[in-house]
Enzyme design. Structure first.
Site, short mmCIF file in Angstrom:
data_model
loop_
_atom_site.label_atom_id
_atom_site.label_comp_id
_atom_site.label_asym_id
_atom_site.label_seq_id
_atom_site.Cartn_x
_atom_site.Cartn_y
_atom_site.Cartn_z
N TYR A 140 0.76 -1.14 -0.07
CA TYR A 140 0.11 0.05 -0.02
C TYR A 140 1.05 1.26 0.08
O TYR A 140 0.64 2.18 -0.89
CB TYR A 140 -0.85 -0.07 1.21
CG TYR A 140 -1.33 1.54 1.45
CD1 TYR A 140 -2.71 1.87 0.69
CD2 TYR A 140 -1.14 2.10 2.45
CE1 TYR A 140 -3.16 3.18 0.81
CE2 TYR A 140 -1.51 3.28 2.78
CZ TYR A 140 -2.61 4.05 1.92
OH TYR A 140 -3.10 5.28 2.13
N ASN A 169 -2.08 9.42 10.92
CA ASN A 169 -3.14 8.60 11.34
C ASN A 169 -4.35 9.35 11.65
O ASN A 169 -4.58 9.79 12.59
CB ASN A 169 -2.49 7.97 12.92
CG ASN A 169 -1.46 6.94 12.58
OD1 ASN A 169 -0.60 7.24 12.33
ND2 ASN A 169 -2.00 5.81 12.62
N LYS A 178 -14.90 0.73 7.79
CA LYS A 178 -13.52 0.46 7.35
C LYS A 178 -13.11 -1.09 8.25
O LYS A 178 -12.01 -1.33 8.00
CB LYS A 178 -12.72 1.48 7.94
CG LYS A 178 -12.70 2.83 6.78
CD LYS A 178 -11.73 4.06 7.39
CE LYS A 178 -10.29 3.61 7.18
NZ LYS A 178 -9.45 4.65 7.40
#
EC number: 5.1.3.20
Length: 308
Positions: A140, A169, A178
């Protein structure tokens, strides 16, 4: 019209909210609604239209006319740091982004996109927006890094704003879809609602992250658009805080509980960022003067929203 990709996602929906707050409702949301539960993120907001992400990029490639577009906020991507299907990641996070970038460059449309602090990898200092400090730990992060590198190549010739934000974050409202990728505050709140104590990994007292509230992230995006900002910038608070601080803020909101420690999972070893802290020098030099909520402030506000 304004286009927001990933508009049903956490950051995308908060950008839609921020746009609504300045009177913009002429918004085309682009997303993949295979997970239909994401609809709740926009149910209280106003948009003009929706388009599936694959239909949208096909229209872009075909040269379809979208009319006048004031800006594109490209927040859509696979955001799972645990995803290891490289072909899938490169299609979603790299190739798709390149097509959209060139569409915006060709039509001189301001383009704002989501990068990530995952591009920095496991370093413990110098979170500075330069190639020499970037060494992602997972696929990612690499997909985001590669697009940043591509943007750096085209930026000098761009005739319209191109701006990437390395999100640190991010936590806050509209992330319930999510699953495991939701913030630690979200998961700790769920544990408390089940009557459990909040659980943190062993060693978490030494894990420090730059936790940034999602509404602050949306504000920076709107500011960048309104001020025609170009470049790649860190987007965090500039101050690392501990997971313990997050857990304590959740405990303080609920008025009960104590932190429990659980074993650190093997699959995250060597692939886990133990420290992140955005260097905001470049963002401040570009003119952003806004403040960022602390963990205590942001988590308190988020807990009130979650438990409303």
């Amino acid at each position: 019209m304004i286009i927001v990709t990933g508009g049903f996602g956490m950051i995308g929906s908060n950008i839609v909210k921020a746009l609504n707050e300045i009177g913009r409702k002429d918004i085309l949301v682009v997303d993949n609604l295979k997970n239909g539960e994401k609809f709740v993120n926009l149910v209280d907001l106003d948009i003009a239209d929706y388009c599936d992400k694959e239909d949208f990029i096909a229209s872009i490639i075909a040269g379809d006319d979208f009319g006048e577009i004031d800006a594109v906020f490209h927040e859509g991507a696979c955001s799972a740091t645990t995803e290891w299907d490289g072909k899938y990641l490169m299609h979603n996070n790299y190739e798709y982004s390149k097509e959209l970038l060139h569409f915006c460059l060709d039509h001189q449309i301001p383009f704002f996109y989501a990068s990530s602090a995952a591009t920095y990898g496991g370093r413990s200092d110098n979170f500075i927006e330069e190639r020499k400090f970037e060494q992602p730990l997972n696929a990612y992060g690499y997909s985001k890094f590669l697009f940043d590198e591509y943007v750096r190549q085209v930026l000098p010739e761009a005739d319209s704003p191109v701006c990437g934000f390395k999100y640190f974050n991010v936590y806050g409202p509209r992330e319930q879809h999510k699953g495991s990728m939701a913030s630690v505050a979200f998961h700790l709140n769920n544990q408390m609602l089940k009557g459990e104590n909040p659980k943190l990994f062993e060693g978490s007292e030494t894990f420090l992250r730059d936790f940034v509230y999602v509404e602050d992230v949306a504000k920076v995006n709107i500011w960048a658009w309104q001020n025609s900002i170009s470049g790649i910038y860190n987007l965090g608070t500039g101050k690392a805080e501990s997971f313990q601080a997050v857990a304590q803020a959740v405990i303080d909101f609920h008025g009960k509980g104590e932190i429990e420690k659980i074993p650190f999972p093997d699959h995250l070893k060597s692939r886990y960022q133990t420290f992140t802290q955005a260097d905001l020098t470049k963002l401040r030099a570009a003119g952003y003067t806004g403040t960022f909520k602390t963990v205590a402030e942001g988590t308190k506000e988020y807990m009130a929203w979650l438990n409303r």
